[in-house]
Design a protein around this motif. Structure first.
Motif, PDB file in Angstrom:
ATOM      1  N   MET B 125       0.867  -1.171   0.000  1.00 32.19           N
ATOM      2  CA  MET B 125       0.000   0.000   0.000  1.00 32.19           C
ATOM      3  C   MET B 125       0.904   1.222   0.000  1.00 32.19           C
ATOM      4  O   MET B 125       1.488   1.573   1.024  1.00 32.19           O
ATOM      5  CB  MET B 125      -0.913  -0.043   1.240  1.00 32.19           C
ATOM      6  CG  MET B 125      -1.978  -1.127   1.112  1.00 32.19           C
ATOM      7  SD  MET B 125      -2.614  -1.715   2.704  1.00 32.19           S
ATOM      8  CE  MET B 125      -1.707  -3.268   2.856  1.00 32.19           C
ATOM      9  N   ASP B 126       1.054   1.822  -1.165  1.00 33.98           N
ATOM     10  CA  ASP B 126       2.050   2.873  -1.360  1.00 33.98           C
ATOM     11  C   ASP B 126       1.391   4.247  -1.233  1.00 33.98           C
ATOM     12  O   ASP B 126       0.542   4.607  -2.055  1.00 33.98           O
ATOM     13  CB  ASP B 126       2.697   2.680  -2.751  1.00 33.98           C
ATOM     14  CG  ASP B 126       3.943   3.532  -2.936  1.00 33.98           C
ATOM     15  OD1 ASP B 126       4.171   4.454  -2.127  1.00 33.98           O
ATOM     16  OD2 ASP B 126       4.697   3.261  -3.898  1.00 33.98           O
ATOM     17  N   ASN B 127       1.763   4.982  -0.197  1.00 32.51           N
ATOM     18  CA  ASN B 127       1.254   6.348  -0.041  1.00 32.51           C
ATOM     19  C   ASN B 127       2.398   7.369  -0.005  1.00 32.51           C
ATOM     20  O   ASN B 127       2.219   8.512   0.374  1.00 32.51           O
ATOM     21  CB  ASN B 127       0.366   6.474   1.209  1.00 32.51           C
ATOM     22  CG  ASN B 127       1.125   6.055   2.468  1.00 32.51           C
ATOM     23  OD1 ASN B 127       2.331   5.855   2.424  1.00 32.51           O
ATOM     24  ND2 ASN B 127       0.420   5.946   3.578  1.00 32.51           N
ATOM     25  N   GLU B 128       3.561   6.909  -0.381  1.00 33.01           N
ATOM     26  CA  GLU B 128       4.729   7.792  -0.507  1.00 33.01           C
ATOM     27  C   GLU B 128       5.010   8.590   0.766  1.00 33.01           C
ATOM     28  O   GLU B 128       5.444   9.746   0.712  1.00 33.01           O
ATOM     29  CB  GLU B 128       4.549   8.737  -1.715  1.00 33.01           C
ATOM     30  CG  GLU B 128       4.352   7.967  -3.014  1.00 33.01           C
ATOM     31  CD  GLU B 128       4.112   8.864  -4.220  1.00 33.01           C
ATOM     32  OE1 GLU B 128       4.156  10.098  -4.068  1.00 33.01           O
ATOM     33  OE2 GLU B 128       3.876   8.313  -5.305  1.00 33.01           O
ATOM     34  N   VAL B 129       4.780   7.944   1.909  1.00 31.24           N
ATOM     35  CA  VAL B 129       5.080   8.638   3.159  1.00 31.24           C
ATOM     36  C   VAL B 129       5.117   7.636   4.322  1.00 31.24           C
ATOM     37  O   VAL B 129       4.468   6.597   4.260  1.00 31.24           O
ATOM     38  CB  VAL B 129       4.032   9.743   3.442  1.00 31.24           C
ATOM     39  CG1 VAL B 129       2.702   9.156   3.896  1.00 31.24           C
ATOM     40  CG2 VAL B 129       4.542  10.769   4.468  1.00 31.24           C
ATOM     41  N   TYR B 130       5.924   7.956   5.339  1.00 28.60           N
ATOM     42  CA  TYR B 130       5.849   7.223   6.602  1.00 28.60           C
ATOM     43  C   TYR B 130       4.731   7.874   7.404  1.00 28.60           C
ATOM     44  O   TYR B 130       4.878   9.021   7.846  1.00 28.60           O
ATOM     45  CB  TYR B 130       7.157   7.330   7.382  1.00 28.60           C
ATOM     46  CG  TYR B 130       8.297   6.503   6.826  1.00 28.60           C
ATOM     47  CD1 TYR B 130       8.481   5.185   7.244  1.00 28.60           C
ATOM     48  CD2 TYR B 130       9.187   7.037   5.906  1.00 28.60           C
ATOM     49  CE1 TYR B 130       9.532   4.429   6.747  1.00 28.60           C
ATOM     50  CE2 TYR B 130      10.238   6.280   5.400  1.00 28.60           C
ATOM     51  CZ  TYR B 130      10.405   4.982   5.829  1.00 28.60           C
ATOM     52  OH  TYR B 130      11.439   4.228   5.345  1.00 28.60           O
ATOM     53  N   LYS B 134       4.297   9.918  11.588  1.00 28.19           N
ATOM     54  CA  LYS B 134       3.766  11.273  11.394  1.00 28.19           C
ATOM     55  C   LYS B 134       4.437  12.081  10.293  1.00 28.19           C
ATOM     56  O   LYS B 134       4.758  13.250  10.462  1.00 28.19           O
ATOM     57  CB  LYS B 134       3.808  12.086  12.716  1.00 28.19           C
ATOM     58  CG  LYS B 134       3.340  11.327  13.948  1.00 28.19           C
ATOM     59  CD  LYS B 134       1.819  11.314  14.052  1.00 28.19           C
ATOM     60  CE  LYS B 134       1.356  10.658  15.329  1.00 28.19           C
ATOM     61  NZ  LYS B 134       1.206   9.182  15.176  1.00 28.19           N
ATOM     62  N   GLY B 135       4.663  11.420   9.168  1.00 27.45           N
ATOM     63  CA  GLY B 135       4.960  12.187   7.972  1.00 27.45           C
ATOM     64  C   GLY B 135       6.412  12.437   7.634  1.00 27.45           C
ATOM     65  O   GLY B 135       6.871  13.581   7.646  1.00 27.45           O
ATOM     66  N   PRO B 143      11.095  14.027  -4.713  1.00 25.10           N
ATOM     67  CA  PRO B 143      12.300  14.633  -4.103  1.00 25.10           C
ATOM     68  C   PRO B 143      12.075  16.020  -3.499  1.00 25.10           C
ATOM     69  O   PRO B 143      12.830  16.443  -2.627  1.00 25.10           O
ATOM     70  CB  PRO B 143      13.298  14.704  -5.263  1.00 25.10           C
ATOM     71  CG  PRO B 143      12.538  14.402  -6.505  1.00 25.10           C
ATOM     72  CD  PRO B 143      11.307  13.656  -6.124  1.00 25.10           C
ATOM     73  N   SER B 144      11.046  16.712  -3.938  1.00 27.19           N
ATOM     74  CA  SER B 144      10.871  18.082  -3.437  1.00 27.19           C
ATOM     75  C   SER B 144       9.847  18.179  -2.302  1.00 27.19           C
ATOM     76  O   SER B 144       9.549  19.273  -1.821  1.00 27.19           O
ATOM     77  CB  SER B 144      10.441  18.997  -4.591  1.00 27.19           C
ATOM     78  OG  SER B 144       9.218  18.536  -5.121  1.00 27.19           O
ATOM     79  N   TRP B 145       9.316  17.039  -1.852  1.00 22.63           N
ATOM     80  CA  TRP B 145       8.284  17.086  -0.804  1.00 22.63           C
ATOM     81  C   TRP B 145       8.889  17.531   0.528  1.00 22.63           C
ATOM     82  O   TRP B 145       9.808  16.914   1.067  1.00 22.63           O
ATOM     83  CB  TRP B 145       7.619  15.709  -0.667  1.00 22.63           C
ATOM     84  CG  TRP B 145       6.428  15.739   0.252  1.00 22.63           C
ATOM     85  CD1 TRP B 145       5.231  16.323   0.023  1.00 22.63           C
ATOM     86  CD2 TRP B 145       6.353  15.159   1.571  1.00 22.63           C
ATOM     87  NE1 TRP B 145       4.389  16.153   1.092  1.00 22.63           N
ATOM     88  CE2 TRP B 145       5.048  15.442   2.061  1.00 22.63           C
ATOM     89  CE3 TRP B 145       7.244  14.450   2.363  1.00 22.63           C
ATOM     90  CZ2 TRP B 145       4.625  15.032   3.326  1.00 22.63           C
ATOM     91  CZ3 TRP B 145       6.816  14.043   3.621  1.00 22.63           C
ATOM     92  CH2 TRP B 145       5.524  14.336   4.094  1.00 22.63           C
ATOM     93  N   ASP B 146       8.347  18.601   1.053  1.00 24.82           N
ATOM     94  CA  ASP B 146       8.898  19.246   2.249  1.00 24.82           C
ATOM     95  C   ASP B 146       8.411  18.542   3.522  1.00 24.82           C
ATOM     96  O   ASP B 146       7.247  18.171   3.621  1.00 24.82           O
ATOM     97  CB  ASP B 146       8.439  20.712   2.246  1.00 24.82           C
ATOM     98  CG  ASP B 146       9.123  21.501   3.350  1.00 24.82           C
ATOM     99  OD1 ASP B 146      10.366  21.453   3.424  1.00 24.82           O
ATOM    100  OD2 ASP B 146       8.407  22.143   4.143  1.00 24.82           O
ATOM    101  N   ALA B 148       9.460  17.985   8.071  1.00 19.14           N
ATOM    102  CA  ALA B 148      10.306  18.413   9.192  1.00 19.14           C
ATOM    103  C   ALA B 148      11.649  17.688   9.161  1.00 19.14           C
ATOM    104  O   ALA B 148      12.688  18.252   9.488  1.00 19.14           O
ATOM    105  CB  ALA B 148       9.584  18.132  10.510  1.00 19.14           C
ATOM    106  N   LEU B 149      11.620  16.416   8.781  1.00 17.85           N
ATOM    107  CA  LEU B 149      12.860  15.634   8.785  1.00 17.85           C
ATOM    108  C   LEU B 149      13.771  16.008   7.617  1.00 17.85           C
ATOM    109  O   LEU B 149      14.995  16.007   7.759  1.00 17.85           O
ATOM    110  CB  LEU B 149      12.512  14.129   8.725  1.00 17.85           C
ATOM    111  CG  LEU B 149      13.665  13.157   8.949  1.00 17.85           C
ATOM    112  CD1 LEU B 149      14.276  13.315  10.329  1.00 17.85           C
ATOM    113  CD2 LEU B 149      13.186  11.719   8.747  1.00 17.85           C
ATOM    114  N   SER B 150      13.169  16.312   6.469  1.00 20.19           N
ATOM    115  CA  SER B 150      13.952  16.682   5.288  1.00 20.19           C
ATOM    116  C   SER B 150      13.415  17.987   4.708  1.00 20.19           C
ATOM    117  O   SER B 150      12.746  17.984   3.675  1.00 20.19           O
ATOM    118  CB  SER B 150      13.891  15.568   4.232  1.00 20.19           C
ATOM    119  OG  SER B 150      14.513  14.413   4.688  1.00 20.19           O
ATOM    120  N   PRO B 151      13.720  19.103   5.370  1.00 17.31           N
ATOM    121  CA  PRO B 151      13.179  20.381   4.911  1.00 17.31           C
ATOM    122  C   PRO B 151      13.582  20.657   3.455  1.00 17.31           C
ATOM    123  O   PRO B 151      14.733  20.435   3.090  1.00 17.31           O
ATOM    124  CB  PRO B 151      13.828  21.400   5.857  1.00 17.31           C
ATOM    125  CG  PRO B 151      14.247  20.610   7.045  1.00 17.31           C
ATOM    126  CD  PRO B 151      14.577  19.247   6.551  1.00 17.31           C
TER     127      PRO B 151
END
Lengths: 578, 277
Positions: B125-130, B134-135, B143-146, B148-151
């Motif tokens: 189930m791929d939602n392109e996020v952990y 919590k995101g 690659p450009s998704w902003d 907190a962990l990877s601003p």
């Protein structure tokens, strides 16, 4: 070394490099010794090279069972000396020892000549070359066999057996080279000989790693997930062709994370399952082992220890995975840690551990080490023991069935996939008796109590330790694992000198069994703790879990140097009573 | 067509009574529905199915089915599932999890499960996020998704699961959209029936951390071309598709992983003879 007729044993080191074939010579000598009614042990020391590194076959033969290496070697013979300085420290010699060297192959390392051992030059290479197709390793086989008093006949039989498929010419060449070795030994006075025995009972020739695999199979293991690692690979390689003979199978995994989890999956499916590894692999498996504990899925991990930390000394022995085996899991995770006490005990301890893991539905880590695992030993056929995988299974669950029911002994009947009405989800999350995830304080407490109770209150019988010696002994040596055998031999020697001493070799390292321990050590005034660990992992485990009576002394050192009986004898003798 | 087929199991027979932890609107509810519909279509006995997962939002799924389940540890669902299948070949084994679980921490097992080709179905189930943490960006995140962990974004090329599955030897490769429950159920049923390792990527939006994924339902489209059994052709298509192409995209005929469990009647005395000198 000679301690009267009964105790005569001979220790021989055969060294060489670059495929010189000293391991072949050693194996042949061991088999020939078996045919001659002797017992024996062969360990090996090799460098890290894939092929062509320095290697030594270290043998000890005797008319009575042999379980450890002696203090010194009686005979050291070299096909060549390339790289020999790298393990010379592991081949202690005395002034009575004999070094046989071919002057054409270089100088003897100083550390060896410093012993004052007698040196005899034999043109081994020339003798090999004098036989068509002759090889130096066969010359030294004949040379050593003659020196220690082994007949040529059993050697010839082994040559026919081992080389028969290579054709008559190969057999002839080897036999002639062996004969050349016998002839060359003519003028050399041997430091010690063994008397071939008339006792031609059936004997087994087995390594510790084979023994662990055999014990696992006998205990009912029917699934193995494997990832190769030195020095545990032979457990897996032995099991691979033998599992299908009893309805089992082996899967080669992509890494140790996969192998432990595949084993857990197969066990969840109902098959008693195992994996084998060594320190680095055990480190990787820890999270999976915790899952087995939490989900109450039986699994056995045979861990053949090598020098650590990190990649450490992969080809050599040490007793230093004790801490991680006992304490490596996060959370409070009761599980079983056992240790084999000899090559042949690898059968018993592994089989027993399969039984324990299955009976308690938890993980059992079996500790062996490189010394035992890769040593070949001539043993009496082991007794058949009754420990078998016997899991408490619910085959007809009704609507009230609870997978993690809180029971008096902590063990809850398990349903296996395919059983109608028994569906549940095994989980690493804390859960309630039904198996559903729960963060409730009561569920966490009850399930922790249950998982602890089943392990802590289990009846381990007398198998928690090998205990030898009189009840009233004031002197006790506590040890574990392969070091047990040096201690046992040290105690025999001490007994011979009128010093009585009790041996307690612990097979069950976790959980602690304080009642049995207290009873066994009652009256002890001095306790020597012997182990092959720089930091004293075993001593600390004892200190944390047990009341140690009397004065306690630690005798320890890191690998790879094996603990030898003489140094334990000396430690006891030099221990002045306060 | 007079034959009356007695449907023994209903979709609800494959569902447990446990309420999912998922957020309202999570795509995974639809995936659960699709799985139960696929099992209904195949009329598999619930007790003969094992659903095995790793860790993450979607990995909670085993307990929501009425199958035997194993909610294992992060990234290791495929390894546990392989053990279950080899130990019990007669069971239907479904491994399930998310993109972080399967492609990051479990990436090595994904490669080797494709290669080993054990007969099981792997649903990601791929939602392109952990989501559970919590995101944070996963291997399939843009690659450009902003975050907190990877601003400013990770700046890393997204992992291409279908291409990697193909290159690693997977035999059945499909992509579906969770909102298309019927279509997904059909593909899952197909995957279960296909021998060997079947990989189904289900685009399953995360309404909480990726509200931008609401647009997915307008972006997905059925593959314009029919499925292929030619890996070279499949590779070209998978490399160039827009990530929203759905359907069975590759179906090979490589033999499933074979193993022998030999003869249970064998006796140890025969085995121990090898130690006798």
């Amino acid at each position: 070394m000679t301690d009267g007729d009964q105790n005569t044993s001979v220790s021989v080191a055969m060294v060489g490099s670059g495929g010189a074939g000293v391991m072949t010579s050693g194996n042949m000598m061991l088999e020939a010794a078996t045919k001659a009614g002797l017992y024996g042990l062969m360990t090996r020391t090799v460098g890290p090279q894939i092929r062509g590194g320095e290697a030594a076959a270290l043998l000890r033969l005797s008319g009575k069972p042999v379980h450890c290496v002696d203090d010194t070697f009686d005979i050291l013979v070299a096909v060549d000396w390339k790289g020999a300085e790298r393990f010379a420290g592991e081949v202690p010699l005395g002034a009575d020892s004999l070094i046989i060297t071919d002057p054409a192959t270089g100088d003897i390392p100083e550390i060896l000549t410093d012993s004052g051992a007698r040196i005899v030059e034999v043109p081994i290479g020339e003798l090999a070359a004098s036989v068509e197709g002759g090889r130096a390793n066969m010359v030294i086989l004949g040379l050593v066999a003659s020196l220690i008093g082994l007949d040529e006949e059993p050697i010839n039989k082994i040559i026919a057996k081992k080389l028969g498929k290579k054709g008559d010419a190969a057999v002839k060449a080897s036999r002639e080279a062996v004969s050349a070795g016998y002839d060359a030994a003519g003028g050399i006075t041997s430091p010690v000989t063994v008397s071939p025995s008339d006792d031609k009972k059936d004997r087994w020739l087995i390594s510790g790693n084979q023994a662990a695999g055999f014990g696992a199979l006998r205990g009912g293991i029917r699934f193995v997930a494997a990832y190769p690692i030195t020095p545990a690979t032979e457990v897996l390689e032995w099991m691979s062709p033998n599992l299908p003979k009893v309805g089992g199978t082996l899967v080669q995994a992509e890494d140790e994370l996969a192998s432990i989890n595949m084993a857990i999956g197969a066990s969840f499916g109902g098959r008693p399952s195992l994996t084998a590894t060594s320190g680095p692999g055990l480190s990787l498996m820890m999270e999976g082992i915790g899952l087995a504990v939490s989900s109450e899925t039986p699994v056995v991990i045979v861990n053949v220890m090598r020098g650590g930390p990190s990649t450490g000394v992969p080809t050599k022995s040490e007793q230093t995975d004790l801490n991680i085996a006992v304490y490596g899991l996060h959370g409070d995770a009761p599980h079983i840690v056992t240790a084999a006490t000899s090559v042949e005990d690898c059968i018993f301890t592994t089989q027993w551990s399969v039984y324990l893991a299955e009976a308690m539905q938890t993980a059992a880590i079996v500790l062996s080490d490189q010394f035992m695992g890769q040593a070949s030993s001539i043993i009496d056929p082991p007794a058949n023991i009754s420990f078998m995988a016997q899991r408490l299974v619910e085959s007809e669950p009704d609507e009230s069935y609870l997978r993690y029911a809180v029971t008096a002994d902590g063990v809850s009947p398990m349903t296996l996939p395919g059983t109608p009405g028994g569906q549940y989800t095994a989980d690493g999350l804390e859960h309630n008796p039904k198996g559903l995830p729960s963060t409730l304080m009561e569920d966490h407490r009850d399930q922790m109590d249950k998982r602890d109770r089943k392990v802590a209150e289990f009846n381990y019988g007398d198998h928690w330790a090998d205990v030898e010696g009189d009840d009233g002994c004031e002197l006790v040596i506590l040890t574990w694992g392969s070091t047990t055998n040096a201690v046992r031999e040290a105690i025999e020697r001490l007994n011979g000198e009128g010093v009585s001493c009790k041996l307690v070799a612990m097979r069950l390292l976790s959980p602690a069994v304080p009642e049995q321990f207290d009873q066994t050590l009652m009256g002890a005034k001095r306790v020597l703790v012997v182990e092959q660990s720089h930091s004293g992992q075993f001593l600390k485990l004892l200190r944390a879990n047990y009341n140690m009576p009397g004065e306690v002394k630690s005798y320890r050192r890191p690998g790879p140097l094996i603990v030898r009986p003489g140094e334990i004898v000396d430690t006891i003798k030099n221990w002045s009573v306060q | 067509m007079n034959e009356i087929i007695q449907k023994k199991f209903k979709a609800s027979d494959y569902k447990s009574k446990l309420k999912p932890v998922w957020c309202p609107g999570c795509g995974d509810y639809h995936v659960l529905l699709s799985i139960t519909q696929a099992l209904t279509k195949l009329q598999l006995k619930p007790e003969n199915t094992a659903v095995i997962s790793g860790i993450g939002c979607s990995s909670r799924i085993p307990a929501y089915t009425n199958s035997y389940g194993f909610h294992t540890i992060h990234g290791r669902g495929l390894a546990v599932a392989t053990g279950v299948k080899v130990a019990r070949p007669e069971l239907t084994v479904i491994a399930a999890g998310g993109d972080g679980d399967g492609f990051s921490i479990g990436g090595n097992h994904f490669l080797h499960a494709c290669r080993r080709n054990t007969d099981m179905t792997y649903i990601v189930m791929d939602n392109e996020v952990y989501g559970m943490t919590k995101g944070q960006p996963s291997p399939t995140t843009d690659p450009s998704w902003d975050s907190a962990l990877s601003p400013g974004g990770t700046g890393l090329s997204p992992f291409h699961p279908l291409v990697i599955a193909l290159a690693s030897g997977a035999n059945f490769i499909a992509r579906t959209f969770s909102g298309d429950v019927k279509g997904t159920a059909k593909v899952i049923a197909d995957a279960i029936e296909h021998p060997g390792f079947s990989f189904v990527q289900i685009l399953s939006p995360c309404v909480t951390f990726r509200p931008d994924q609401k647009i997915w339902k307008e972006q997905v489209h059925e593959a314009m071309v029919s499925e292929t059994d030619d890996p070279a052709r499949a590779a070209r298509r998978l490399m160039s598709d827009d990530g929203f192409n759905t359907g069975v995209l590759y179906r090979g005929s490589r033999e499933a992983y074979r193993f022998s469990c030999g003869d249970e009647k064998g006796d140890m005395e025969e085995i121990q003879k090898q130690f006798e000198v």
